[in-house]
Design an enzyme around this catalytic site. Structure first.
Site, short mmCIF file in Angstrom:
data_model
loop_
_atom_site.label_atom_id
_atom_site.label_comp_id
_atom_site.label_asym_id
_atom_site.label_seq_id
_atom_site.Cartn_x
_atom_site.Cartn_y
_atom_site.Cartn_z
N SER A 168 0.78 -1.19 -0.04
CA SER A 168 0.23 -0.14 0.04
C SER A 168 0.87 1.22 0.03
O SER A 168 0.19 2.30 -0.23
CB SER A 168 -0.76 -0.04 1.21
OG SER A 168 -2.01 -0.91 0.95
N LYS A 216 0.34 3.45 -2.95
CA LYS A 216 -0.78 4.33 -3.14
C LYS A 216 -0.28 5.89 -3.18
O LYS A 216 -0.92 6.77 -3.59
CB LYS A 216 -1.72 4.19 -2.08
CG LYS A 216 -2.30 2.66 -2.19
CD LYS A 216 -3.34 2.26 -0.72
CE LYS A 216 -3.86 0.94 -0.98
NZ LYS A 216 -4.53 0.55 0.41
N TYR A 229 -4.07 -2.52 -10.08
CA TYR A 229 -3.76 -2.35 -8.38
C TYR A 229 -2.98 -3.41 -7.89
O TYR A 229 -1.96 -3.21 -7.30
CB TYR A 229 -5.00 -2.30 -7.90
CG TYR A 229 -5.03 -2.21 -6.40
CD1 TYR A 229 -4.71 -1.21 -5.70
CD2 TYR A 229 -5.13 -3.49 -5.58
CE1 TYR A 229 -4.66 -0.97 -4.50
CE2 TYR A 229 -5.22 -3.47 -4.02
CZ TYR A 229 -5.00 -2.40 -3.42
OH TYR A 229 -4.60 -2.30 -2.22
N TYR A 250 -4.67 3.93 7.92
CA TYR A 250 -5.99 3.36 8.16
C TYR A 250 -6.37 3.80 9.60
O TYR A 250 -6.46 4.91 10.26
CB TYR A 250 -5.94 1.97 7.87
CG TYR A 250 -5.08 1.49 6.77
CD1 TYR A 250 -5.54 2.06 5.43
CD2 TYR A 250 -4.01 0.93 6.98
CE1 TYR A 250 -4.68 1.82 4.39
CE2 TYR A 250 -3.44 0.50 5.78
CZ TYR A 250 -3.61 0.84 4.53
OH TYR A 250 -2.72 0.74 3.31
N VAL A 305 0.98 -3.65 4.00
CA VAL A 305 1.08 -4.98 4.65
C VAL A 305 2.44 -5.56 4.34
O VAL A 305 2.70 -6.76 5.04
CB VAL A 305 -0.11 -5.79 4.31
CG1 VAL A 305 -1.29 -5.20 4.82
CG2 VAL A 305 -0.12 -6.11 2.90
N1 GLN Z 1 -2.43 -5.60 -1.82
C1 GLN Z 1 -2.84 -5.25 -0.62
C2 GLN Z 1 -4.28 -5.28 -0.69
O1 GLN Z 1 -4.87 -4.90 -1.44
C3 GLN Z 1 -2.26 -3.98 0.01
C4 GLN Z 1 -3.03 -3.72 1.30
C5 GLN Z 1 -1.97 -3.06 2.43
O2 GLN Z 1 -0.73 -2.89 2.10
N2 GLN Z 1 -2.61 -2.41 3.44
O3 GLN Z 1 -4.98 -6.06 0.36
#
Ligand code: GLN
Length: 304
Positions: free
Chosen positions: A63, A66, A190, A239, A257
């Site tokens: 993520s 992003k 994505y 988050y 993550v």
């Molecule tokens: N590829 C992961 C997902 O879409 C990314 C989520 C994250 O890093 N928080 O679940």
């Protein structure tokens, strides 16, 4: 201030930690990563670089990607992007679908998965996924000043295979007329952007454009956009753990993550930290602790 000594001490302290959190295993390729790893890279405005631990081992940025797609989308769409995605913290998990139902399919912010899918959808418009992924990689390589940054196909594939919730978010938004491309194309793009691999040094260098003008770093977005991206990183970058990160660290940050965190000290430095074990909100446990110690030792904070 002896920044080198501070970074080295944090690296040694983190290496000795017992409680390292839990490695994300809902994406199988991430579940196998050794939780005993920790790395940190600090790059200052003057171009000085400090590394500790596993700062040169590549990891899946997930993520954190992003941030880069948001920068590209803001460059492309400008203010029009905010008609499609909000700027409020969600207070919910990164992959929650709850608020989408009551809020007409408009995601709260660009860093939860639903919002990131809208951002990716917006830069995909009129392009093949391959072209858009090329554009994302070009942006990241240019900002890092490093062409050796790639997508790990096996991680993209398992992200795709296990990505039912992300596809559900995308279908839900499509039913509200919020996505412009077929779900498979937006989600496929994505999953691949999340599978970009970088080490801490590459990630810190790639984030330099967010600290404002700095030595040797290309200036890729306007000052106004830098402020906005930093504001969103602070309020939404972790988050439902964003309040805690602001409270403990006091710097804009974006987690993934894979265990990476990119944090910005405006006009001063950029920090990338990585440790694969996560806390209950899906943010790197030791990464957060290391950032907290770094902020404390340096006095770095946007809150005075
Ligand atoms: N590829 C992961 C997902 O879409 C990314 C989520 C994250 O890093 N928080 O679940």
């Amino acid at each position: 201030m002896d920044l080198g000594a501070i970074v080295t001490r944090i690296g040694a302290d983190m290496a000795a930690m017992q409680d390292r959190g839990r490695v994300a295993d809902y994406i199988p390729q991430l579940g196998g990563v050794d939780p005993d790893q920790f790395g940190m890279a600090v790059v200052t405005k003057d171009g000085e670089t400090y590394l500790t631990g596993d700062a040169l081992i590549p990891f899946s940025i997930q993520s954190v990607s992003k941030v880069f797609t948001l920068a590209i989308a803001l460059g492309r769409l400008g203010e029009a992007l905010w008609k499609r995605v909000g700027v409020e913290p969600s207070g919910h998990a990164f992959n929650s679908i709850l608020q989408l139902e009551t809020e007409a399919g408009i995601p709260r912010n660009p860093f939860i998965n639903a919002g990131a899918l809208v951002v990716t959808d917006s830069i995909l418009a009129g392009h093949a996924p391959r072209e858009t992924l090329g554009e994302i990689l070009r942006f990241v390589r240019m900002s890092a000043g490093d062409d050796d940054i790639h997508i790990k196909q096996s991680v993209a594939r398992t992200g795709e295979e296990t990505g039912h919730l992300n596809r559900a978010l995308a279908h839900f938004m499509t039913s509200h007329g919020r996505l412009q491309n077929p779900v498979d194309l937006t989600c496929g793009t994505y999953f691949h952007q999340c599978a970009i691999e970088m080490n801490c040094l590459q990630l810190a260098r790639a984030g330099r454009f967010l600290m404002g003008p700095s030595k040797d770093a290309p200036s890729l977005v306007s000052a106004q956009k830098i402020r906005r991206i930093n504001a969103l990183m602070m309020t939404c970058g972790h988050y439902d753990g964003s309040g805690e990160f602001a409270f403990r660290v006091g710097l804009p940050g974006k987690s993934g993550v894979g265990g990476g965190i990119l944090a910005i000290v405006p006009n001063t430095a950029v920090v990338a930290v990585w440790s694969p074990g996560l806390n209950t909100r899906g943010n790197s446990q030791l990464g957060t602790l290391a950032m907290e110690r770094l902020a404390h030792a340096t006095g770095w904070s946007v809150y005075g």
